[in-house]
Each structure stands twice: as C-alpha cells, then as structure tokens.
Design a protein around this motif. Structure first.
Motif, short mmCIF file in Angstrom:
data_model
loop_
_atom_site.label_atom_id
_atom_site.label_comp_id
_atom_site.label_asym_id
_atom_site.label_seq_id
_atom_site.Cartn_x
_atom_site.Cartn_y
_atom_site.Cartn_z
N SER A 317 0.83 -1.20 0.00
CA SER A 317 0.00 0.00 0.00
C SER A 317 0.87 1.25 0.00
N ARG A 318 1.85 1.27 0.87
CA ARG A 318 2.72 2.44 0.94
C ARG A 318 3.50 2.62 -0.36
N LYS A 319 3.99 1.53 -0.93
CA LYS A 319 4.76 1.62 -2.17
C LYS A 319 3.91 2.17 -3.32
N ILE A 320 2.66 1.72 -3.40
CA ILE A 320 1.75 2.21 -4.44
C ILE A 320 1.55 3.71 -4.30
N VAL A 321 1.29 4.16 -3.08
CA VAL A 321 1.01 5.57 -2.85
C VAL A 321 2.25 6.42 -3.16
N GLU A 322 3.42 6.00 -2.72
CA GLU A 322 4.64 6.77 -2.98
C GLU A 322 4.97 6.76 -4.46
N HIS A 323 4.70 5.66 -5.17
CA HIS A 323 4.93 5.62 -6.62
C HIS A 323 4.07 6.65 -7.33
N ALA A 324 2.88 6.91 -6.79
CA ALA A 324 1.97 7.89 -7.39
C ALA A 324 2.27 9.31 -6.94
N GLY A 325 3.31 9.50 -6.12
CA GLY A 325 3.67 10.84 -5.66
C GLY A 325 2.90 11.30 -4.44
N GLY A 326 2.32 10.34 -3.69
CA GLY A 326 1.55 10.70 -2.52
C GLY A 326 2.19 10.24 -1.23
N THR A 327 1.44 10.31 -0.16
CA THR A 327 1.92 9.87 1.15
C THR A 327 0.85 9.02 1.81
N LEU A 328 1.29 8.11 2.68
CA LEU A 328 0.37 7.24 3.41
C LEU A 328 0.73 7.27 4.89
N LYS A 329 -0.28 7.47 5.72
CA LYS A 329 -0.09 7.51 7.17
C LYS A 329 -1.10 6.59 7.83
N VAL A 330 -0.65 5.78 8.77
CA VAL A 330 -1.52 4.85 9.48
C VAL A 330 -1.61 5.27 10.93
N GLU A 331 -2.83 5.39 11.45
CA GLU A 331 -3.06 5.72 12.85
C GLU A 331 -3.87 4.61 13.48
N SER A 332 -3.52 4.23 14.71
CA SER A 332 -4.22 3.13 15.38
C SER A 332 -4.16 3.31 16.88
N GLU A 333 -5.31 3.14 17.51
CA GLU A 333 -5.40 3.21 18.97
C GLU A 333 -6.22 2.02 19.47
N VAL A 338 -8.29 1.18 13.15
CA VAL A 338 -7.20 1.71 12.34
C VAL A 338 -7.74 2.73 11.35
N ALA A 339 -6.99 3.83 11.15
CA ALA A 339 -7.31 4.83 10.13
C ALA A 339 -6.12 4.99 9.21
N VAL A 340 -6.32 4.76 7.94
CA VAL A 340 -5.27 4.92 6.94
C VAL A 340 -5.59 6.17 6.13
N ARG A 341 -4.68 7.13 6.15
CA ARG A 341 -4.88 8.41 5.46
C ARG A 341 -3.93 8.47 4.27
N VAL A 342 -4.50 8.53 3.09
CA VAL A 342 -3.73 8.52 1.83
C VAL A 342 -3.91 9.85 1.13
N SER A 343 -2.81 10.55 0.89
CA SER A 343 -2.85 11.80 0.13
C SER A 343 -2.33 11.54 -1.27
N LEU A 344 -3.12 11.90 -2.28
CA LEU A 344 -2.76 11.68 -3.67
C LEU A 344 -2.94 12.97 -4.46
N PRO A 345 -2.17 13.15 -5.55
CA PRO A 345 -2.34 14.36 -6.37
C PRO A 345 -3.74 14.40 -6.97
N ALA A 346 -4.32 15.59 -7.03
CA ALA A 346 -5.62 15.76 -7.65
C ALA A 346 -5.45 15.82 -9.17
N GLY A 347 -6.41 15.29 -9.88
CA GLY A 347 -6.35 15.35 -11.34
C GLY A 347 -6.66 16.74 -11.85
N PRO A 348 -6.36 17.01 -13.12
CA PRO A 348 -6.60 18.34 -13.68
C PRO A 348 -8.05 18.63 -14.02
N VAL A 349 -8.96 17.64 -13.79
CA VAL A 349 -10.37 17.86 -14.07
C VAL A 349 -11.14 17.75 -12.77
N ASP A 350 -12.36 18.26 -12.79
CA ASP A 350 -13.20 18.22 -11.59
C ASP A 350 -13.54 16.78 -11.24
#
Length: 357
Positions: A317-333, A338-350
């Motif tokens: 999962s992390r490798k896929i996200v980083e390959h796409a130029g994003g970041t992945l963060k996992v939070e767990s209590e 568990v909460a997985v937060r994935v930031s990915l680039p937005a596309g040029p269209v709406d």
C-alpha cells in the motif's frame, strides 16, 4: 581590484547593445582563457562564445530583460578559448539615467560547471538505478510465476492424497497444504510489490469511487463471510493509475478483514481536499495495530514475531502511494481500530461523484 579576488567575474554591459561588454574583471582569464583586453577589442565576444545550443534562448532572455527593464538571470553554457564548455550562472541589473533609460547593466558570472557535472552524474546514476529496478521487477514477475506453479502443485497433490491417508498423515498433509498456500500468497504479494516500479504513469484522472467498488467486489466473499459493512462516501477523481488504486483499496480492505475482532467489522471510506492534494481516509473498527506493525516494512516481522501476510499488504500500500507521488499515514489506537490516510495528487479535471455502495 577587490572584485578580482572573489570567486566570481564582474562585468559591465553596454546599455543600448544587449550582450556587448564594456568592462570585465581579470578573473575572466582563468575562467574562459580570454583576457579583459579581448572583450574590449571585441565587445560581442561574449555573445559569439555562447554555446550554440543556448545562444538563442539566452539572447532572447537578455532582450526581454532590457525591454522590460527587469533583472537578468540565467544559467547557460559558454565556450572557453580552447572550445571546452563552461557553465555560468549570470545575474545582472540595469543602471538607469535620470530619464529612466538604461545607461548600462552590471552583473556577475559564477562558474557552476562543478555543480552541473555533479547533476549529470546524479542523473546518469538515477537512470541506471531506474533501469536496474525495472529489470528487478521483470525478474521478480518471472520468478513469482515460476515459483507459484510448483507451490500450487503441492497444494493440489496434498489435497488429492489427504482423503486416502491415515488420520495422522492426513493432518500432516493438511499442514503442508496450508503452509504451501501461505507461501503461494506471499510469492504473489512480493511479485506485486516489485511490479509497482514498472506501473505506467496515469494518462488521465482515476475515479476513486469506481476503483473502490471494484476492490470491494474482488473481496466480496470475504466481506460476506465476516458479515462486514463497507460505507463509502462520495469519492473524487485522483491522479493515479486505476489498477494501482484498485490494488491499494484491496490491500486495505484485506488488512481490515484480517484484523476484525469479535464485534461486526465496519469499514468507512471518505475523502477531503487538503493543500492541493486529495486525501482518502479508510477507517475500520477492527483490532488495533501494535507499535511495531505501524512501522511496517517488507520482509520484517513486527515486534520480533513471525511475519504475517498483511505485512506485505501494508508495505505494498505504501509503495503504491509513494509511486503515485503521494503519502500514506496509518493511525491506530486500542479500541479505536485503524485509520489509513492517503494523500494523492488531484487530477486536472473536476472530481466526479461516486455512487454509494
């Protein structure tokens, strides 16, 4: 002069003739092999010695600087007296008269050849590394196929022999089959992990909602067996190759299903925009991850225990996200899942809305 002792070459250019040099420091002799007198005899020597590949661009920038009366700044190549290439960083400002016209411009040349050579070496090494990684991924894909076939045969043959075996032997064959099945899944996961480097760049935005629905469909039987519920909010389009996004969602869903506790599993998927990127959030109420599992790494078992199949899924999962130029963060209590937060680039269209699942 003080300027002659600096690691730069100072010069004064003619105001009305872009590129013509009226005065230049003695450091130019060491830098280019030309004496200041050479520039006085031929004010256009600088423009004549510009590298053919850079001449048009640099003169265009200089003319625009004079026209707009703005600072000139450029990096370019110039040929020294022996014909060798020297990289310069050129910065100059215009000095104006009372009527606002340009009297002359004064500037500095900085030799950046060592920096450019280092950049070229880095670029060359990066290309070599990229080729090596691509070759490794191709080898891994081939090896994964070659290894999977005999492992599957072990599982099949153990299943065929077990019904006719004695109870003790049957238990042993079932253990062999279960171990071979786990090995088969691990080989396939490692192959997927290494293949990410060869994934194509996206040519258009990907509908995250459609990718998630496809991932849900791929694990539908597991979801039904666990009596789990998947809640999906409207998801946007993101800039990632669709197959990679489907794999990412599948990995996160499988991870949640493996960690389901005694209470019914609930997975909630949402999104929001943050700092120009799109954040996808996958939350579940399953068992929390330990501190060691939160630092997931491929081939490393968490907390010194045996490696589990989900370790590869989290690393993938992390490798896929980083390959796409994003970041992945996992939070767990504990007790919170568990909460997985994935930031990915937005596309040029709406973004297009996704239907609820």
């Amino acid at each position: 002069l003080f300027l002659d002792r600096l690691p730069v070459v100072a010069y004064i250019g003619a105001g009305g003739v872009p590129g013509a040099i009226r005065w230049i420091g003695r450091g130019v002799l060491e830098l280019l092999g030309y004496a200041p007198e050479d520039f006085r005899k031929n004010p256009r020597l600088w423009s004549e010695r510009l590298h053919p590949g850079d001449r048009a661009r640099v003169l265009r920038l200089l003319r625009a600087s004079v026209r707009d009366q703005e600072r000139f700044s450029a990096e370019y190549r110039i040929l020294n007296r022996a014909g060798a290439t020297v990289w310069l960083r050129d910065e100059s400002v215009h000095v104006k008269g009372a009527d606002g016209s340009i009297l002359f411009h004064q500037g500095l040349w900085l030799d950046i050849s060592p920096l450019k050579r280092a950049e070229e070496r880095f670029t060359s090494r990066s290309r070599e590394l990229a080729r090596a990684r691509a070759e490794l991924a191709r080898l891994a894909a081939a090896s994964s196929h070659e290894l999977s076939a005999p492992v599957r045969q072990i599982v099949t043959m153990a299943g065929m022999i077990a019904p006719r075996a004695e109870p003790t032997e049957r238990q042993l064959l079932e253990r062999i089959a279960a171990t071979a099945e786990r090995l088969h899944r691990r080989i396939a996961a490692i192959g997927e992990y290494l293949a990410v480097d060869n994934a194509p760049a996206p040519s258009r935005p990907c509908d995250a909602g459609a990718a998630l629905r496809a991932a849900v469909e791929s694990v539908a039987s597991e979801i039904k067996a666990a009596a789990a519920s998947i809640e999906i909010e409207t998801l946007p389009q993101v800039w990632i190759e669709p197959e990679l996004l489907r794999k990412l969602f599948r990995c996160l869903l499988e991870n949640a299903l493996r960690r389901r506790g005694k209470r019914p599993l609930r997975v909630h998927v949402s999104s929001r925009r943050q700092n120009g990127d799109l954040r996808l959030v996958v939350e579940d109420n399953g068992e929390a991850l330990s501190k060691g599992e939160l630092e997931f790494r491929l081939f490393e078992a968490p907390d010194g225990g045996p490696a589990r199949a989900c370790d590869v899924g989290l690393a993938l999962s992390r490798k896929i996200v980083e390959h796409a130029g994003g970041t992945l963060k996992v939070e767990s209590e504990p007790g919170e899942g568990v909460a997985v937060r994935v930031s990915l680039p937005a596309g040029p269209v709406d973004a297009k809305p996704s239907k609820q699942h």
